[in-house]
Design an enzyme around this catalytic site. Structure first.
Site, PDB file in Angstrom:
ATOM      1  N   HIS A   1       0.678  -1.112  -0.219  1.00  0.00           N
ATOM      2  CA  HIS A   1       0.056  -0.069  -0.126  1.00  0.00           C
ATOM      3  C   HIS A   1       0.943   1.390   0.095  1.00  0.00           C
ATOM      4  CE1 HIS A   1      -2.607   3.038   1.120  1.00  0.00           C
ATOM      5  NE2 HIS A   1      -3.593   2.833   1.199  1.00  0.00           N
TER       6      HIS A   1
ATOM      7  N   ASP B   1       0.955   4.203   1.562  1.00  0.00           N
ATOM      8  CA  ASP B   1       1.308   4.581   2.727  1.00  0.00           C
ATOM      9  C   ASP B   1       2.177   3.743   3.436  1.00  0.00           C
ATOM     10  OD1 ASP B   1      -0.175   6.619   2.775  1.00  0.00           O
ATOM     11  OD2 ASP B   1      -1.790   6.470   3.801  1.00  0.00           O
ATOM     12  N   LYS B   2       2.206   2.364   3.470  1.00  0.00           N
ATOM     13  CA  LYS B   2       2.522   1.795   3.797  1.00  0.00           C
ATOM     14  C   LYS B   2       4.723   0.836   2.793  1.00  0.00           C
ATOM     15  CE  LYS B   2       1.542   0.043   7.526  1.00  0.00           C
ATOM     16  NZ  LYS B   2       2.267   0.857   8.343  1.00  0.00           N
TER      17      LYS B   2
ATOM     18  N   GLU C   1      10.159  11.444   7.372  1.00  0.00           N
ATOM     19  CA  GLU C   1       9.166  11.481   6.584  1.00  0.00           C
ATOM     20  C   GLU C   1       8.967  11.280   5.508  1.00  0.00           C
ATOM     21  OE1 GLU C   1       6.969  11.594   8.185  1.00  0.00           O
ATOM     22  OE2 GLU C   1       7.350  12.676  10.244  1.00  0.00           O
TER      23      GLU C   1
ATOM     24  N   GLU D   1      14.158  15.090   9.642  1.00  0.00           N
ATOM     25  CA  GLU D   1      15.693  15.498  10.946  1.00  0.00           C
ATOM     26  C   GLU D   1      16.169  14.014  11.317  1.00  0.00           C
ATOM     27  OE1 GLU D   1      12.786  17.996   9.817  1.00  0.00           O
ATOM     28  OE2 GLU D   1      11.897  16.969  11.886  1.00  0.00           O
TER      29      GLU D   1
ATOM     30  N   LYS E   1      -5.765  -4.394   0.406  1.00  0.00           N
ATOM     31  CA  LYS E   1      -6.535  -4.114   1.533  1.00  0.00           C
ATOM     32  C   LYS E   1      -7.155  -5.379   2.129  1.00  0.00           C
ATOM     33  CE  LYS E   1      -7.505   0.178   1.233  1.00  0.00           C
ATOM     34  NZ  LYS E   1      -8.198   1.782   1.589  1.00  0.00           N
TER      35      LYS E   1
ATOM     36  N   PHE F   1      -8.046  -4.622 -10.399  1.00  0.00           N
ATOM     37  CA  PHE F   1      -7.295  -3.820  -9.750  1.00  0.00           C
ATOM     38  C   PHE F   1      -5.989  -4.188 -10.158  1.00  0.00           C
ATOM     39  CE2 PHE F   1      -5.626  -3.654  -5.043  1.00  0.00           C
ATOM     40  CZ  PHE F   1      -5.319  -1.774  -5.175  1.00  0.00           C
TER      41      PHE F   1
ATOM     42  N   ASP G   1      -1.952   5.249  -6.066  1.00  0.00           N
ATOM     43  CA  ASP G   1      -2.550   6.415  -5.344  1.00  0.00           C
ATOM     44  C   ASP G   1      -0.995   7.026  -4.357  1.00  0.00           C
ATOM     45  OD1 ASP G   1      -4.014   8.509  -3.046  1.00  0.00           O
ATOM     46  OD2 ASP G   1      -4.565   6.868  -2.149  1.00  0.00           O
ATOM     47  N   ALA G   2      -1.314   8.685  -3.970  1.00  0.00           N
ATOM     48  CA  ALA G   2       0.247   8.843  -3.610  1.00  0.00           C
ATOM     49  C   ALA G   2       0.079   8.516  -2.087  1.00  0.00           C
ATOM     50  CB  ALA G   2      -0.251  10.585  -3.354  1.00  0.00           C
TER      51      ALA G   2
ATOM     52  N   ARG H   1       0.658   7.621   7.712  1.00  0.00           N
ATOM     53  CA  ARG H   1      -0.934   7.627   7.674  1.00  0.00           C
ATOM     54  C   ARG H   1      -2.062   6.343   7.655  1.00  0.00           C
ATOM     55  NH1 ARG H   1      -2.169  10.599   2.551  1.00  0.00           N
ATOM     56  NH2 ARG H   1      -1.972   8.979   1.144  1.00  0.00           N
ATOM     57  N   LYS H   2      -1.307   5.329   8.955  1.00  0.00           N
ATOM     58  CA  LYS H   2      -2.588   4.397   8.391  1.00  0.00           C
ATOM     59  C   LYS H   2      -1.951   3.511  10.530  1.00  0.00           C
ATOM     60  CE  LYS H   2      -3.632   3.223   4.940  1.00  0.00           C
ATOM     61  NZ  LYS H   2      -3.893   4.613   4.764  1.00  0.00           N
TER      62      LYS H   2
ATOM     63  N   LYS I   1      10.503   6.598  13.441  1.00  0.00           N
ATOM     64  CA  LYS I   1      10.709   8.075  15.004  1.00  0.00           C
ATOM     65  C   LYS I   1      11.857   7.545  15.373  1.00  0.00           C
ATOM     66  CE  LYS I   1       6.946  10.744  14.986  1.00  0.00           C
ATOM     67  NZ  LYS I   1       5.432  10.966  15.188  1.00  0.00           N
TER      68      LYS I   1
ATOM     69  N   LYS J   1      11.475   9.303  20.843  1.00  0.00           N
ATOM     70  CA  LYS J   1      10.157   9.732  20.743  1.00  0.00           C
ATOM     71  C   LYS J   1       8.926   9.322  20.980  1.00  0.00           C
ATOM     72  CE  LYS J   1      12.762  12.710  17.553  1.00  0.00           C
ATOM     73  NZ  LYS J   1      13.544  12.608  17.283  1.00  0.00           N
TER      74      LYS J   1
ATOM     75  N   ASP K   1       6.032   9.065  21.125  1.00  0.00           N
ATOM     76  CA  ASP K   1       5.254   9.121  20.397  1.00  0.00           C
ATOM     77  C   ASP K   1       5.202   7.091  20.081  1.00  0.00           C
ATOM     78  OD1 ASP K   1       3.238  10.944  20.188  1.00  0.00           O
ATOM     79  OD2 ASP K   1       4.548  11.183  18.260  1.00  0.00           O
TER      80      ASP K   1
END
Length: 388
Positions: free
Chosen positions: A16, A18-19, A44, A57, A168, A232, A240-241, A246-247, A267, A271, A273
């Site tokens: 995918h 995003d992945k 990122e 960074e 998916k 598909f 798709d970008a 995002r997941k 990260k 971090k 998060d």
């Protein structure tokens, strides 16, 4: 009288868009940590047709150059399996724009004579566990991940060349009195080679779905959806970008539990998060495994530059066998939840993150090299010694 409800979770494959970004970001992070365990990274990635941008960074070895990061990205794309028109590991343009870590952030995180290492940012982090599955995870997300892992394995290792990387899944389970009993519906959308019909793909996918679900749990035929649009072929970054982070619901509990504000991939473990979310899962899992609750949420909060958590919250949703305040006190006594304490206890300053970038950060098996250390159950005995 029994109570019935339905709950749905989705997953996406390593292919995918995003992945792909999560994979590249974590691969760059791992390279930094391999050469300096104390590297600082916030990497990122963005992808679209024939283009990859790596930005963010970092603070680490000078040997991790832009050229090295480009090679890491191409290798990640190759391992995922992309060599298609419009997106190939060989020909995609890779633009690297990674700068140095902010000195203002660094002074809050770094230790000094009069202070311990602080959190890399403020934020709230949640961990969750329940006894629905052997891995103490919500069942819908585990089965959604499992279906896609089986399809990936078939594509990469079993010669099922009809499948392409982008996919998916979505699983809806029926619950009776709070326990999952059967699949209500299953949706799978998978990119495929041209020339195959929807019926062809449906029968290709079916055995992998049936393999993952427990015996007798397969949904009715009318509720089994495969490539509902009918075709598909165009997929991945051409269709798709993608962006890192995002997941986050796919990465965690499939919507069955609370989630903090931050994503994980790219990260380093200063971090919170990432590291505190791992610690919260670790604690929640051990509480459930010790038998003190059927369901448990842990919330932690931090302030940038401050070494101790601002708060610790425990919720057992009425399933607790012992007072939640006592559980909270026991948790504080068996693990240091400062950023340094978490990294030390879970041994997070290692190149162990690429493997987390697809199919969930939780509900995985701990690896001998320290990967998925937050899935261990080595706090159970300590909790029992405190709580009886």
């Amino acid at each position: 009288m029994s109570k019935t409800h339905y709950f749905t979770s989705e997953s996406v494959s390593e292919g995918h868009p995003d992945k792909i970004c999560d994979r590249i970001s974590d691969s760059v992070l791992d390279h930094f940590l391999e050469h300096d365990p104390h590297s600082r990274c916030a990497i990122e990635t963005a992808v679209t047709t024939d283009f990859v941008c790596i930005l963010g960074e970092a603070r680490g070895p000078d040997s991790v150059t832009y050229d090295v990061m480009e090679k890491i990205a191409r290798n990640a794309i190759k391992e995922i399996g992309y060599d298609q028109r419009g997106f190939s590991w060989k020909s995609a343009k890779v633009d690297v724009r990674v700068d140095s870590q902010s000195a203002d952030i660094a002074q809050g995180v770094d230790s000094a004579d009069d202070k311990d290492e602080g959190a890399g940012d403020q934020g709230i982090m949640f961990g969750f566990a329940c006894n629905e599955t052997e891995d103490l995870m919500p069942a819908p997300i585990q089965y959604a991940h499992g279906i896609l892992k089986e399809l990936s394995n078939a594509r990469k290792n079993e010669g099922v060349s009809e499948l392409e990387p982008d996919a998916k899944s979505q699983v809806t389970l029926k619950y009776v009195d709070g326990k999952p009993v059967k699949a209500k519906s299953v949706v799978v959308s998978t990119q495929h080679k041209d020339g195959l019909s929807q019926a062809d793909i449906r029968e290709l996918v079916r055995p992998y779905v049936e393999k993952v679900l427990p015996d007798g749990w397969m949904c009715d035929e009318k509720d089994f959806y495969v490539n509902p649009t009918g075709r598909f072929v165009i997929g991945g970054p051409v269709g798709d970008a993608g962006l890192t982070g995002r997941k986050i619901i796919v990465d965690t509990y499939g919507g069955a539990a609370l989630h903090g504000g931050g994503a994980f991939s790219g990260k380093d473990p200063t971090k919170v998060d990432r590291s505190a979310a791992y610690a919260a899962r670790y604690v929640a899992k051990n509480v459930v495994a010790a038998g003190y609750a059927d369901r448990c949420t842990i919330q932690l909060s931090y302030a940038i530059g401050v070494s101790k958590p601002i708060s610790l919250y425990v919720n057992t949703y009425g399933t607790g066998k012992i007072d939640e305040e006592k559980i909270s006190d026991a948790i504080r006594s068996v693990i240091d939840l400062s950023p340094r304490g978490i990294r030390t206890h879970l041994q997070l300053n290692k190149p162990i993150y690429t493997r987390t970038s697809a199919y969930g950060h939780f509900g995985r098996k701990p690896d001998d090299d320290g990967g998925f250390s937050w899935e261990k159950l080595d706090l159970v005995d300590e909790l029992k010694s405190k709580l009886g």
